[in-house]
Write an enzyme that holds these catalytic residues in place. Structure first.
Site, PDB file in Angstrom:
ATOM      1  N   ARG A 153      42.551  41.694  49.399  1.00  0.00           N
ATOM      2  CA  ARG A 153      41.805  42.786  48.740  1.00  0.00           C
ATOM      3  C   ARG A 153      42.724  43.966  48.413  1.00  0.00           C
ATOM      4  NH1 ARG A 153      39.437  38.938  48.494  1.00  0.00           N
ATOM      5  NH2 ARG A 153      37.409  38.397  49.365  1.00  0.00           N
ATOM      6  N   SER A 203      29.945  42.196  50.167  1.00  0.00           N
ATOM      7  CA  SER A 203      30.311  42.311  51.584  1.00  0.00           C
ATOM      8  C   SER A 203      30.625  43.766  51.905  1.00  0.00           C
ATOM      9  CB  SER A 203      31.575  41.494  51.880  1.00  0.00           C
ATOM     10  OG  SER A 203      31.329  40.149  51.577  1.00  0.00           O
ATOM     11  N   GLU A 273      34.801  47.414  53.103  1.00  0.00           N
ATOM     12  CA  GLU A 273      35.451  46.875  51.902  1.00  0.00           C
ATOM     13  C   GLU A 273      34.940  47.663  50.681  1.00  0.00           C
ATOM     14  OE1 GLU A 273      35.895  42.643  51.521  1.00  0.00           O
ATOM     15  OE2 GLU A 273      35.287  42.691  49.414  1.00  0.00           O
TER      16      GLU A 273
HETATM   17  C1  LIG Z   1      26.249  40.381  45.181  1.00  0.00           C
HETATM   18  C2  LIG Z   1      27.734  40.656  45.258  1.00  0.00           C
HETATM   19  C3  LIG Z   1      28.614  39.639  45.602  1.00  0.00           C
HETATM   20  C4  LIG Z   1      29.994  39.885  45.679  1.00  0.00           C
HETATM   21  N1  LIG Z   1      30.823  38.849  46.017  1.00  0.00           N
HETATM   22  C5  LIG Z   1      32.145  39.090  46.083  1.00  0.00           C
HETATM   23  C6  LIG Z   1      33.044  38.022  46.426  1.00  0.00           C
HETATM   24  O1  LIG Z   1      32.650  36.876  46.628  1.00  0.00           O
HETATM   25  N2  LIG Z   1      34.371  38.303  46.504  1.00  0.00           N
HETATM   26  C7  LIG Z   1      34.857  39.559  46.256  1.00  0.00           C
HETATM   27  O2  LIG Z   1      36.085  39.758  46.315  1.00  0.00           O
HETATM   28  N3  LIG Z   1      34.032  40.588  45.930  1.00  0.00           N
HETATM   29  C8  LIG Z   1      32.707  40.373  45.832  1.00  0.00           C
HETATM   30  N4  LIG Z   1      31.869  41.412  45.489  1.00  0.00           N
HETATM   31  C9  LIG Z   1      32.427  42.769  45.275  1.00  0.00           C
HETATM   32  C10 LIG Z   1      32.851  43.071  43.823  1.00  0.00           C
HETATM   33  O3  LIG Z   1      32.123  42.277  42.890  1.00  0.00           O
HETATM   34  C11 LIG Z   1      34.346  42.875  43.596  1.00  0.00           C
HETATM   35  O4  LIG Z   1      35.101  43.707  44.454  1.00  0.00           O
HETATM   36  C12 LIG Z   1      34.746  43.162  42.148  1.00  0.00           C
HETATM   37  O5  LIG Z   1      36.070  42.735  41.949  1.00  0.00           O
HETATM   38  C13 LIG Z   1      34.657  44.646  41.776  1.00  0.00           C
HETATM   39  O6  LIG Z   1      34.794  44.762  40.366  1.00  0.00           O
HETATM   40  P1  LIG Z   1      34.084  45.951  39.571  1.00  0.00           P
HETATM   41  O7  LIG Z   1      34.423  45.813  38.141  1.00  0.00           O
HETATM   42  O8  LIG Z   1      32.652  45.995  39.887  1.00  0.00           O
HETATM   43  O9  LIG Z   1      34.833  47.210  40.179  1.00  0.00           O
HETATM   44  P2  LIG Z   1      34.180  48.597  40.661  1.00  0.00           P
HETATM   45  O10 LIG Z   1      33.252  48.333  41.791  1.00  0.00           O
HETATM   46  O11 LIG Z   1      33.666  49.335  39.497  1.00  0.00           O
HETATM   47  O12 LIG Z   1      35.474  49.317  41.236  1.00  0.00           O
HETATM   48  C14 LIG Z   1      36.123  48.846  42.391  1.00  0.00           C
HETATM   49  C15 LIG Z   1      37.503  49.508  42.462  1.00  0.00           C
HETATM   50  O13 LIG Z   1      38.269  48.998  41.384  1.00  0.00           O
HETATM   51  C16 LIG Z   1      38.775  50.068  40.585  1.00  0.00           C
HETATM   52  N5  LIG Z   1      38.737  49.601  39.200  1.00  0.00           N
HETATM   53  C17 LIG Z   1      37.730  48.970  38.570  1.00  0.00           C
HETATM   54  N6  LIG Z   1      38.079  48.661  37.318  1.00  0.00           N
HETATM   55  C18 LIG Z   1      39.353  49.109  37.154  1.00  0.00           C
HETATM   56  C19 LIG Z   1      40.279  49.097  36.070  1.00  0.00           C
HETATM   57  N7  LIG Z   1      39.981  48.549  34.893  1.00  0.00           N
HETATM   58  N8  LIG Z   1      41.499  49.667  36.264  1.00  0.00           N
HETATM   59  C20 LIG Z   1      41.830  50.228  37.446  1.00  0.00           C
HETATM   60  N9  LIG Z   1      40.988  50.272  38.502  1.00  0.00           N
HETATM   61  C21 LIG Z   1      39.771  49.716  38.352  1.00  0.00           C
HETATM   62  C22 LIG Z   1      37.839  51.245  40.829  1.00  0.00           C
HETATM   63  O14 LIG Z   1      38.540  52.469  40.671  1.00  0.00           O
HETATM   64  C23 LIG Z   1      37.438  51.028  42.281  1.00  0.00           C
HETATM   65  O15 LIG Z   1      38.388  51.617  43.140  1.00  0.00           O
HETATM   66  C24 LIG Z   1      30.495  41.187  45.402  1.00  0.00           C
HETATM   67  C25 LIG Z   1      29.601  42.206  45.026  1.00  0.00           C
HETATM   68  C26 LIG Z   1      28.246  41.943  44.943  1.00  0.00           C
HETATM   69  C27 LIG Z   1      27.310  43.054  44.515  1.00  0.00           C
END
Ligand SMILES: Cc1cc2nc3c(=O)[nH]c(=O)nc-3n(C[C@H](O)[C@H](O)[C@H](O)COP(=O)(O)OP(=O)(O)OC[C@H]3O[C@@H](n4cnc5c(N)ncnc54)[C@H](O)[C@@H]3O)c2cc1C
Length: 280
Positions: A153, A203, A273
């Protein structure tokens, strides 16, 4: 921000910018820096807990306007705002294997590269070949997989504050039917185990070395535990859900309660996380 997070929690942002291309993202970054305006980058908001007073300054959302997908040989080149589910399905349509594990992760590909998102013994780092990002000052830079220093992560973007605009994935040719079957199987596994009917940020805690966070939370008797409308899911103790109208303060109070109980029960320290941001 409750409209921009899967937790459906968070007070207002002062401004939000939705760039359509890296050059627009660079302009926002330059202007924010010139006027000393705080800048917060988000993707789909699926790993965020935004506090109740919201976010001061400008939120730069890398979303749908930057979600173009194209296929070149065994590579998929994705705009950072593309949803992982869409990238996985596009790869399958192109007959490319290697991204099946990501089909149920609800974030953007940019957020996945930032977090090194993973599931089912796989991580996005295993398929990222190159990332293009806008860095502080507004310069556009290419990063190879080695430059990114992926870990559990973790990626270099958590330290260098560059905004990911495009991700190139190196996949391999596969049989479309097999890829689709693997994706369907993983989707079923997810639906049967995770509380997908409720708003959450996935998570809540990082995996402590040698343990599973969800198991520790369950063993500490926390399933169903509530603070206000924030609740440890009955279906999967690793998830905190918004069971109604939870505030960020409710979720943070519940996180602390669970951390304490797990520490007392098993002696293991849990770390969130979920990324917590904004004003209290
Ligand atoms: C139901 C559910 C299931 C999930 N299952 C998993 C799983 O199996 N495995 C897992 O790893 N995660 C899981 N997640 C968590 C999440 O989906 C991941 O961490 C995902 O990668 C976050 O992406 P996001 O675009 O939503 O980022 P955000 O939540 O919008 O941001 C997360 C971080 O990334 C940064 N960020 C986002 N986009 C950019 C960009 N373009 N450039 C620079 N920084 C950026 C933000 O500043 C922030 O610090 C789950 C979440 C949910 C709700």
């Amino acid at each position: 921000m409750s409209r921009h997070t899967t937790f459906e929690i968070g007070g207002p942002a002062d401004w939000m910018a939705l760039p359509s291309n890296p050059s627009e993202a660079a302009t926002v970054i330059r202007v924010a820096s010139e006027y000393s305006i705080p800048l917060t980058v988000i993707g789909k908001g699926s790993n965020l807990l935004v506090r109740d007073k919201g976010v001061r300054g400008v939120v730069l959302k890398i979303g749908e306007p930057m979600s173009l997908l194209r296929c070149e040989g065994t590579n998929i080149i994705a705009g950072a705002g593309a949803l992982l589910a869409d990238v996985s399905k596009f790869a399958a349509q192109c007959g490319l294997a290697g991204l099946e594990f990501a089909v149920g992760i609800p974030g953007s590909i940019g957020g996945a590269a930032f977090m090194n998102a993973g599931a089912y013994e796989n991580e996005i780092s295993s398929v990222v070949e190159r990332v293009t990002a806008v860095c502080p000052g507004g310069t556009i830079r290419d990063f190879s997989a080695d430059d990114i220093h992926f870990g559990y992560r973790h990626s270099i973007f958590q330290e260098n504050h560059c905004v990911i605009c495009e991700v190139s994935l190196k996949l391999r040719f596969g049989e479309k039917d097999k890829i689709a079957a693997a994706m369907a199987d993983l989707t079923l596994r997810r639906e049967s185990k995770q509380p997908l009917d409720w708003p959450s940020a996935g998570s809540t805690f990082r995996r402590p070395p040698g343990f599973f966070a969800g198991t520790l939370v369950e063993q500490a008797g926390c399933k169903g535990l509530r603070c206000g409308d924030a609740q440890v899911s009955d279906k999967h103790a690793g998830f905190i859900i918004n069971a109604g109208n939870a505030s960020a303060a409710d979720v943070q109070a519940l996180i602390h309660k669970v951390q304490e109980r797990v520490q007392q029960h098993s002696g293991v320290e849990l770390w969130p996380e979920v990324i917590i941001l904004g004003e209290e």
